[in-house]
Design an enzyme around this catalytic site. Structure first.
Site, mmCIF file in Angstrom:
data_model
loop_
_atom_site.group_PDB
_atom_site.id
_atom_site.type_symbol
_atom_site.label_atom_id
_atom_site.label_comp_id
_atom_site.label_asym_id
_atom_site.label_seq_id
_atom_site.Cartn_x
_atom_site.Cartn_y
_atom_site.Cartn_z
ATOM 1 C CG ASP A 5 0.003 0.094 2.407
ATOM 2 O OD1 ASP A 5 0.634 0.374 2.951
ATOM 3 O OD2 ASP A 5 -0.818 -0.312 3.443
ATOM 4 C CG ASP A 54 17.547 -3.827 -0.577
ATOM 5 O OD1 ASP A 54 18.443 -4.731 0.078
ATOM 6 O OD2 ASP A 54 16.189 -3.599 0.164
#
Length: 472
Positions: free
Chosen positions: A121, A244
């Site tokens: 979301d 990352d």
């Protein structure tokens, strides 16, 4: 709009394959929780006196003039497994700006979905926002390179996780959000043009004296070796050292399931997703070497002779463990009052750490007590401590004013897990007074006062936090 941010947006001028232009998604009822006025002034931001306008801007409802919002692309190794495409799944870079102190990114985190959200979301709930604000600012006060917190805003909208929780957005500031994974994604796609452009941008931004990829790699290695040694010196566990989440600037980035230790143990793990202890406290030096090896692999395509590059890069990586040990020795030597520790002092440092581990001594309080001559009280086997203390005292006799060095190296306060959790629970109930109190105390971690003495206490048995969780 009275708020003015002098955006320049150098990252947006890089090849388009490095990002996706992306506006934040507006929210229904933003309300400002906190704003970092001192940081704003350092960045040259002006007109920030209107808290309602700050809430609108840093929730993503209004876009400042000259901003160029985008979501960054990167890949990464997650717990050692390659993921070929990640990216900012719930963050939008408003832009970067050039200051007298260098270039800085301003990024909204929790500002809605992006092309890299992977069915998420794109939102953050209040807990991780308060945690990152507190921990990143605490790390800054401790003198450890880190992203900074500029603002925290409630969105007025619920977020669905295991249960419905209040939503929030944090605005963070970084020297850049360029990661090892940013180089990895371009190298994996054999995008040499993009890789070279990113390399030149990163060199100009972070390591301007580097003239070759090898110079750059060595500079990043040096920054990371220093950073991880500093983490170890305060008992910090990042919790998710994927490539990352490894910034080439040498800053601490991505405060997800991170934590500070209470009782000392080398294999301490808090992260709920680190089930095998890959990123345990004592494994962090090995993991950062592994991460730098992945960066090195990504830089090979930029070298004219790949075989020679592999040879040179391998030598740089193999030299890194000793560089970390050197930084570790300096950091822990300072905690013991040793201004110029040598390899012979490793036994003294490790002797104390072993004793702390065996007797479940509190990491922060033990080192702070050394500064005041009361460390014996931290140990159950006081005879063992007295024996170690005699050896330490003999070594200290060769130092000038070791007490001052120790006071500057051993914090009185850290953001303890149980206190952060208490702040979050209060915030969920719309009480931000504990957040503001803890934040103010952590701004001066080496200066204890009577009204903050309760914040130094380790958790009671029923207060212990056994797991920390990723912000998603």
């Amino acid at each position: 709009m009275t708020l003015s941010i002098p955006f320049d947006n150098a990252y947006a001028r890089l090849p388009a394959q490095l990002f996706s232009l992306q506006m934040p998604t507006p929210v229904s009822a933003p309300r400002l929780i906190a704003f970092n006025h001192n940081l704003a002034a350092q960045l040259g931001i002006t007109g920030y006196d209107d808290s309602e306008e700050l809430a609108q801007v840093f929730a993503g409802n209004e876009t400042p003039a000259r901003a160029k919002p985008l979501a960054q692309l990167y890949a990464g190794h997650q717990f050692g497994h390659w993921n070929p495409q990640l990216g900012d799944g719930r963050a939008v870079l408003l832009g970067d700006l050039n200051t007298d102190q260098g270039r800085f990114d301003i990024q909204l985190k929790g500002s809605g979905p992006t092309p890299y959200s992977r069915n998420g979301d794109g939102r953050a709930w209040l807990g991780p926002v308060l945690r990152e604000y507190l921990l990143s600012e605490a790390m800054h006060a401790l003198g450890i390179p880190t992203t900074r917190a500029l603002a925290a805003v409630e969105t007025g909208q619920p977020v669905q996780r295991e249960k419905v929780l209040p939503g929030a957005v944090i605005t963070r500031v970084a020297a850049s959000h360029i990661r090892v994974g940013t180089f990895q994604v371009l190298a994996a796609r054999q995008d040499i043009e993009g890789l070279r452009a990113l390399f030149e941008h990163a060199v100009d931004r972070h390591y301007p004296t580097a003239t070759t990829p090898l110079d750059f790699l060595k500079a990043v290695i040096a920054a990371q070796a220093s950073l991880v040694a500093k983490w170890l010196s305060v008992g910090f566990i990042h919790g998710v050292m994927n490539t990352d989440n490894c910034a080439i600037s040498g800053e601490t980035i991505d405060y997800g399931p991170c934590a500070f230790m209470d009782n000392f143990h080398q294999m301490t793990v808090f992260s709920s997703i680190d089930r095998k202890g890959r990123y345990a406290y004592g494994n962090q030096p090995d993991i950062i070497v592994w991460n730098m090896a992945q960066l090195a692999t990504s830089l090979v395509p930029l070298m004219p002779d790949a075989d020679q590059a592999v040879t040179d890069f391998t030598a740089a990586i193999h030299a890194m463990p000793e560089l970390i040990r050197h930084n570790w020795r300096r950091a822990f030597g300072a905690k013991l009052g040793l201004a110029n520790p040598t390899e012979k002092d490793d036994a003294l440092i490790n002797g104390l750490l072993h004793m702390m581990s065996e007797q479940s001594a509190d990491f922060t309080n033990t080192f702070r007590a050394l500064s005041h001559g009361s460390a014996r009280d931290q140990f159950t086997d006081q005879a063992a401590y007295i024996s170690w203390h005699e050896t330490w005292e003999n070594r200290l006799n060769t130092m000038d004013n070791p007490e001052n060095l120790m006071r500057m190296s051993n914090p009185y306060l850290i953001p303890r897990n149980h206190q952060v959790e208490a702040v979050i629970q209060a915030g969920v109930n719309a009480d931000f007074a504990p957040f503001h109190r803890l934040h103010a105390a952590l701004a001066a971690p080496f200066q204890g006062t009577a009204d903050t003495s309760d914040l130094t206490a380790p958790p009671a048995e029923n207060e212990r936090v056994l797991a920390t969780f990723c912000g998603t």
